[in-house]
Design an enzyme around this catalytic site. Structure first.
Site, PDB file in Angstrom:
ATOM      1  N   ARG A   1       0.863  -1.184   0.000  1.00 14.78           N
ATOM      2  CA  ARG A   1       0.000   0.000   0.000  1.00 14.78           C
ATOM      3  C   ARG A   1       0.898   1.232   0.000  1.00 14.78           C
ATOM      4  O   ARG A   1       1.913   1.282   0.704  1.00 14.78           O
ATOM      5  CB  ARG A   1      -0.916   0.034   1.227  1.00 14.78           C
ATOM      6  CG  ARG A   1      -2.099  -0.904   1.161  1.00 14.78           C
ATOM      7  CD  ARG A   1      -3.130  -0.496   0.093  1.00 14.78           C
ATOM      8  NE  ARG A   1      -4.286  -1.384   0.048  1.00 14.78           N
ATOM      9  CZ  ARG A   1      -4.385  -2.465  -0.735  1.00 14.78           C
ATOM     10  NH1 ARG A   1      -3.403  -2.792  -1.554  1.00 14.78           N
ATOM     11  NH2 ARG A   1      -5.486  -3.196  -0.717  1.00 14.78           N
TER      12      ARG A   1
ATOM     13  N   GLU B   1      -3.763   7.473  -4.486  1.00 14.41           N
ATOM     14  CA  GLU B   1      -4.146   6.969  -5.818  1.00 14.41           C
ATOM     15  C   GLU B   1      -5.439   7.603  -6.294  1.00 14.41           C
ATOM     16  O   GLU B   1      -6.336   7.825  -5.482  1.00 14.41           O
ATOM     17  CB  GLU B   1      -4.307   5.438  -5.756  1.00 14.41           C
ATOM     18  CG  GLU B   1      -2.994   4.762  -5.401  1.00 14.41           C
ATOM     19  CD  GLU B   1      -3.086   3.245  -5.322  1.00 14.41           C
ATOM     20  OE1 GLU B   1      -4.134   2.691  -5.697  1.00 14.41           O
ATOM     21  OE2 GLU B   1      -2.114   2.629  -4.882  1.00 14.41           O
TER      22      GLU B   1
ATOM     23  N   HIS C   1      -1.096   0.190  -9.905  1.00 15.70           N
ATOM     24  CA  HIS C   1      -1.743  -0.755  -8.976  1.00 15.70           C
ATOM     25  C   HIS C   1      -2.321  -1.965  -9.717  1.00 15.70           C
ATOM     26  O   HIS C   1      -3.530  -2.183  -9.721  1.00 15.70           O
ATOM     27  CB  HIS C   1      -2.823  -0.049  -8.151  1.00 15.70           C
ATOM     28  CG  HIS C   1      -3.101  -0.756  -6.855  1.00 15.70           C
ATOM     29  ND1 HIS C   1      -3.532  -0.103  -5.731  1.00 15.70           N
ATOM     30  CD2 HIS C   1      -3.007  -2.072  -6.496  1.00 15.70           C
ATOM     31  CE1 HIS C   1      -3.698  -0.987  -4.745  1.00 15.70           C
ATOM     32  NE2 HIS C   1      -3.380  -2.181  -5.191  1.00 15.70           N
TER      33      HIS C   1
HETATM   34  C1  DGY Z   1      -5.129  -6.196  -2.774  1.00 12.43           C
HETATM   35  O1  DGY Z   1      -5.742  -7.248  -2.960  1.00 12.43           O
HETATM   36  O2  DGY Z   1      -5.085  -5.645  -1.681  1.00 12.43           O
HETATM   37  C2  DGY Z   1      -4.425  -5.651  -3.944  1.00 12.43           C
HETATM   38  O3  DGY Z   1      -3.877  -4.419  -3.696  1.00 12.43           O
HETATM   39  C3  DGY Z   1      -5.316  -5.664  -5.155  1.00 12.43           C
HETATM   40  O4  DGY Z   1      -4.502  -5.780  -6.256  1.00 12.43           O
END
Ligand code: DGY
Length: 317
Positions: free
Chosen positions: A235, A264, A282
């Site tokens: 993240r 984002e 992402h």
């Molecule tokens: C998640 O599953 O948390 C990812 O970031 C999605 O790609």
């Protein structure tokens, strides 16, 4: 008896909603091209027993309270669930589910792609070629860092980190990991700072929580080797983007590969102009098979909760 009603906040890959349809639920699918606004979501949520949502949907206390009384389950089509107010869901007796397991290999592939691409300065090389700036082979051009023979420091030791470790060993890397609790496995480093000092490549695999916000900030970036590569597929807010961008511009670390960002879809302008930096939008879990599996798992969890069964992936506070 009226069928259970489930809101799906965006169109998902074909087959994702089969468990909901097979259960005979009334499925309301939204937003082919644009997400629901918070007001639309809090309006819709009043009329449903469950929702299947995405990491771009902010399911905060206000939204959950709007659903109070009827809403019983929120299933996120993602392994991360920092977009959902878990404490509020708990207070209101709403189950929260996510999609761990089904995306591990696909996300690990992407993390390793970034490790390779950033180490070998792929984005600078490709950008120049596309812009017609490549003047022909030269011995000192686009010199990257080898991946084989180098050390990989994994921040976090969950499922995805372990899959990245498998790939790294196959590429001849030596792998270390750091986690909050001792893993009892070889390669465990108890102090994050020690791992950052020692690693040639650092790859982040922890969830976003209060204690991981800006976990990698200016001080810790300063501990890294000048030849180090930083990769983040977890993240965005785990890394202080402004500090990372400055370190790259000042050549204080060698390169970075990022799939996630603090705000984002906005990307810090200093990162956009940073050298030796691979930036992806992402796409960690973005394969047809994996996104379908994520959608199906989230749908199955909703069915299980609404049918009074324990779902496969319940997130607890
Ligand atoms: C998640 O599953 O948390 C990812 O970031 C999605 O790609």
């Amino acid at each position: 008896m009226t069928p259970k009603r489930v809101l799906v906040t965006r169109h998902l890959p074909e087959g994702s909603l089969d468990p909901l349809n097979d259960a005979g639920f009334d499925v309301v699918q939204h937003g082919e091209t644009s997400p629901l606004t918070p007001d639309e979501l809090s309006d819709e949520i009043r009329r449903v027993d469950g929702i299947v949502c995405l990491l771009t949907d902010r399911v905060d206390r206000r939204i959950l309270e709007a659903g109070a009384g009827r809403l019983r389950v929120v299933a996120n089509v993602a392994v991360g669930y920092d977009n959902i107010d878990l404490a509020a869901a708990n207070d209101l007796g709403v189950a929260v589910c996510n999609t761990p397991g089904v995306l591990d290999d696909t996300t690990a592939d992407l993390a390793f792609l970034l490790i390779l691409a950033a180490s070998r300065v792929m984005s600078d090389a490709e950008r120049d070629l596309r812009a017609g700036k490549w003047t022909g082979w030269a011995v000192n051009q686009y010199l990257g860092q080898d991946v084989h023979g180098r050390t990989l420091g994994l921040v976090g030791w969950g499922r995805i980190a372990r899959r990245v470790a498998d790939r790294a060993r196959g590429f001849g890397m030596q792998v270390f990991h750091h986690a909050r609790r001792p893993s009892g496995e070889s390669g465990y480093v108890s102090e994050l700072d020690d791992l950052l000092r020692a690693a040639d490549v650092v790859s982040i695999h922890v969830p976003l929580r209060e204690d991981t916000y800006h976990l990698i900030g200016p001080r810790r970036i300063g501990l890294m080797k000048p030849t180090a590569v930083l990769v983040n597929t977890a993240r965005g807010p785990i890394v202080d983007e402004a500090a990372l961008a400055e370190a790259l511009h000042a050549n204080r670390i060698f390169a970075a590969g990022l799939d996630v960002y603090e705000d984002e879809p906005n990307v810090h302008p200093r990162l956009l102009s940073a050298p030796r930096t691979v930036l992806l939008p992402h796409v960690g879990s973005a394969s047809v098979a994996t996104r379908t599996a994520m959608g199906r798992l989230a749908s199955r969890s909703v069915v299980d909760v609404l049918c009074g069964r324990l779902p496969p992936t319940l997130v607890t506070v």
